[in-house]
Design an enzyme around this catalytic site. Structure first.
Site, short mmCIF file in Angstrom:
data_model
loop_
_atom_site.label_atom_id
_atom_site.label_comp_id
_atom_site.label_asym_id
_atom_site.label_seq_id
_atom_site.Cartn_x
_atom_site.Cartn_y
_atom_site.Cartn_z
CB ALA A 65 -56.68 -25.79 117.42
N GLY A 111 -56.09 -26.24 112.32
CA GLY A 111 -57.43 -25.68 112.25
C GLY A 111 -57.53 -24.47 111.33
CD GLU A 114 -58.69 -29.34 110.46
OE1 GLU A 114 -59.02 -30.54 110.45
OE2 GLU A 114 -58.38 -28.75 111.51
CD GLU A 134 -54.02 -30.90 112.43
OE1 GLU A 134 -54.92 -30.05 112.36
OE2 GLU A 134 -53.22 -31.12 111.50
#
Length: 259
Positions: A65, A111, A114, A134
């Site tokens: 992200a 992300g 994900e 993360e």
């Protein structure tokens, strides 16, 4: 039409390419919005039977992200970011009735992993590296990573990957069951297209029903067997069922209308 993604449609396959190579295809707010729109358009397109999601360039599928967007967020803003992202993109993709194949062509981190896990299954280039880093930033995966990774690789492996914030390579990802196939970078999209062509021989209506039934077993408070029974029954009212069974009895190849 789009700033951060490219789309193309050929032979029943819509390919969506995240196109921010200078940012290693990182997911910012605008890219998530554009991806939602592109997936929605492809899902509603009668000519699209399979969707392939990939990243531009050779380095990254999606390297994570865009941290600069949320580094100063409050608790409430952080919660809203995760909720909105899951609704707009990650859960949206996972529950599409059109099959989604992630073609992982490099780094799939945070992300990015994900997003790949939200797809219905994954193929990877031998250069791919995957991880959820993360906790090294003082946060946890917020786009479904803590839920989908253990579903795919098992609790112990998921815990280790999340706690160490480490990366695994494509072969280890395949050993874990995180990806279905590993190939060269050059052969990655052709392989995804080859699998897509095999999917397209079958009833798109039945495939959508199968996706709903499989996903049901991962939903809290939902009996997946009951959903399977319901979806199985629904198939009997479709034109595809009539065509499929008739073709079988007539010993010919089915020509599914997709209805």
């Amino acid at each position: 039409m789009y700033t951060n993604i490219l789309t193309s449609q050929r032979n029943g396959v819509t390919t969506i390419t995240i196109n921010r190579p200078s940012k290693l295809n990182a997911l910012n707010k605008e890219t998530i919005q554009e991806l939602h729109a592109a997936f929605r358009v492809a899902d509603l397109d009668a000519d699209t039977k399979v969707i392939i999601i990939t990243g531009s360039g050779e380095k990254a599928f999606v390297a994570g992200a865009d941290i600069s967007e949320f580094a100063n967020f409050s608790i409430a803003e952080g919660g809203k970011l995760a909720a909105k992202g899951q609704e707009l993109l990650f859960d949206f993709v996972a529950n599409l009735s059109t099959p989604v194949i992630a073609a992982v062509n490099g780094f799939a981190l945070g992300g990015g992993l994900e997003l790949a896990m939200a797809a219905h299954f994954r193929v990877a280039s031998d250069t791919a590296k995957m991880g959820l880093p993360e906790v090294s930033l003082g946060v946890i995966p917020g786009y479904g990573g803590t839920q989908r990774l253990p579903q795919l690789v098992g609790k112990g492996r998921a815990m280790e990957m999340i706690m160490t914030a480490g990366m695994i390579d494509a072969n280890q990802a395949m050993q874990y069951g995180l990806v279905n196939h590993v190939t060269t970078l050059e052969e990655l999209i052709p392989l995804a297209e080859k699998i897509a062509s095999r999917i397209m021989r079958n009833s798109s209506v039945a495939i959508g029903a199968a996706i709903a039934a499989v996903n049901a077993s991962y939903e809290d408070g939902v009996n997946g067997f009951d959903v399977e029974i319901e979806q199985f029954g629904n198939c009997f009212g479709t034109e595809d069922f009539k065509e499929g069974t008739t073709a079988f009895l007539e010993k010919r190849k089915a020509d599914f209308p997709g209805k």
